[in-house]
Design a protein around this motif. Sequence first.
Motif, short mmCIF file in Angstrom:
data_model
loop_
_atom_site.label_atom_id
_atom_site.label_comp_id
_atom_site.label_asym_id
_atom_site.label_seq_id
_atom_site.Cartn_x
_atom_site.Cartn_y
_atom_site.Cartn_z
N PHE A 1 0.86 -1.19 0.00
CA PHE A 1 0.00 0.00 0.00
C PHE A 1 0.89 1.25 0.00
CE2 PHE A 1 -2.83 3.27 1.49
CZ PHE A 1 -4.09 2.89 1.04
N VAL A 2 0.67 2.11 -0.99
CA VAL A 2 1.47 3.34 -1.06
C VAL A 2 0.62 4.53 -0.62
CG1 VAL A 2 2.88 4.84 -2.51
CG2 VAL A 2 2.85 2.37 -2.94
N LEU A 3 1.11 5.19 0.42
CA LEU A 3 0.40 6.32 1.02
C LEU A 3 1.23 7.58 0.81
CD1 LEU A 3 -1.65 7.65 2.95
CD2 LEU A 3 -0.57 6.50 4.85
N LEU A 4 0.71 8.46 -0.05
CA LEU A 4 1.40 9.72 -0.34
C LEU A 4 0.80 10.82 0.53
CD1 LEU A 4 3.33 11.41 -2.21
CD2 LEU A 4 1.38 11.66 -3.76
N VAL A 5 1.64 11.52 1.27
CA VAL A 5 1.13 12.53 2.21
C VAL A 5 1.52 13.92 1.73
CG1 VAL A 5 1.14 13.31 4.61
CG2 VAL A 5 1.26 10.86 4.09
N ILE A 6 0.50 14.75 1.53
CA ILE A 6 0.74 16.10 0.99
C ILE A 6 0.07 17.17 1.86
CG2 ILE A 6 0.90 15.16 -1.36
CD1 ILE A 6 -1.87 16.27 -1.93
N GLY A 7 0.44 18.42 1.60
CA GLY A 7 -0.14 19.52 2.37
C GLY A 7 0.90 20.61 2.54
N VAL A 8 0.46 21.81 2.89
CA VAL A 8 1.41 22.92 3.00
C VAL A 8 2.29 22.76 4.24
CG1 VAL A 8 -0.15 24.49 1.73
CG2 VAL A 8 -0.07 24.57 4.23
N VAL B 1 3.55 -1.34 3.70
CA VAL B 1 3.09 0.05 3.54
C VAL B 1 4.29 0.98 3.31
CG1 VAL B 1 1.66 1.89 4.53
CG2 VAL B 1 1.39 -0.44 5.36
N LEU B 2 4.22 1.72 2.21
CA LEU B 2 5.23 2.75 1.96
C LEU B 2 4.56 4.10 2.17
CD1 LEU B 2 7.88 3.98 0.79
CD2 LEU B 2 6.90 3.65 -1.49
N ILE B 3 5.11 4.90 3.10
CA ILE B 3 4.53 6.23 3.35
C ILE B 3 5.53 7.29 2.88
CG2 ILE B 3 3.39 7.74 5.02
CD1 ILE B 3 3.15 5.42 6.94
N ILE B 4 5.03 8.19 2.02
CA ILE B 4 5.91 9.19 1.42
C ILE B 4 5.62 10.58 2.00
CG2 ILE B 4 6.60 10.28 -0.76
CD1 ILE B 4 5.65 7.58 -2.09
#
Length: 349
Positions: free
Chosen positions: A148-155, A232-235
């Motif tokens: 599961f690849v979880l890409l984390v974004i935001g300012v 799980v890969l969290i970026i």
Amino acid sequence: MEPQEKKGFFRGLFDKISGSEPVGTPPEKTGQEPAPASSQEPIEKPGFFERLKSGLKKTKDGLVGRIDALVLGKKTIDADTLEELEEILITSDIGVKTTVELIRTLEQRLGRNELKDGEALRGALKDEILSRLSAHHQPLDIRSHALFVLLVIGVNGVGKTTTIGKLASRFTADGSKVLLAAADTFRAAAAEQLTVWGNRSGVDVIRHKEGADPSAVVFDACKAAVARNVDVLIIDTAGRLHTKVNLMEEMKKICRVINREIPGAPHETLLVLDAATGQNAISQARLFKESAGVTGVALTKLDGTAKGGIVVAVSHEFSLPIRYIGVGEAIEDLRDFDPQEFTDALFQS
Ligand SMILES: Nc1nc2c(ncn2[C@@H]2O[C@H](COP(=O)(O)OP(=O)(O)O)[C@@H](O)[C@H]2O)c(=O)[nH]1
Ligand SMILES: [Mg+2]
């Protein structure tokens, strides 16, 4: 472009009326309590719900406290009451669109004689909020994909790295093999911060030198995740570039790299928003949803703000599931979002 911002008129008032309850530390063992039935079962701490309530205290005091002042003891409800309620909702960051819709629904219910008194109005409002939150509710299921690849974004500063650290620790505790990617290459401190979290839960971090191309970090991390049989890969990503356009282009490039290495990924693009920023968080949700394909939201720092109504606005106006909420600094303060629990914590006295 930017929507008219409503400033929190009642902010000072909220701050004044919000006291601080001690955060729910688990009670000490007396020696007479029975041992937990099985060490496999998650142990629901007695203070878990209380801790949520105390984390949401400012919003509770500001939003529900004012609603109670308006409706409690009212024997009849009329259009004026709903008008006053409308103002409370709008100034509590529930959002203009959602507020107008809620009031319209309540007017209809009033027309059907369903709102006999203040108590009934309070109950109806809670139901309507709950049903809107439930409509988009979908917890994140990291077991839906072998990797599961979880890409984390935001300012910048919203709580991305902290949220990733907490998630890494939770997923690891649940038996998943986690890998972290430090694609915020703007400052060496960013990768350092992620590495500290990684070390805490024994999770590896893929990192490059400061100033490296974030996509190169992501490329290496995807290769490593496959080679090491990770679950799980969290970026982690950077939230700042010179312009919004640059930032969005960078996000798209990262997504392309992920998708080329792991077809179908990222499986979740999680937008982190700081609840305390109120209407700015709404603008960010709009921007990132349009440009970066957000699939879920984590709302942090609800503990420090009376603007918790934003949970309703973000979910309802953008049709986005709220996956997690942050109600404090501790690992257990990053909660799976549960609409029923959330509305109970707000409305329960
Ligand atoms: N009170 C509180 N602070 C939080 C929460 N989540 C993050 N923070 C704090 O917000 C600050 C910025 O977090 P960071 O993860 O570095 O943000 P990033 O720039 O998006 O990676 C840190 O001091 C965190 O401890 C939360 O739910 N509650
Ligand atoms: Mg960070």
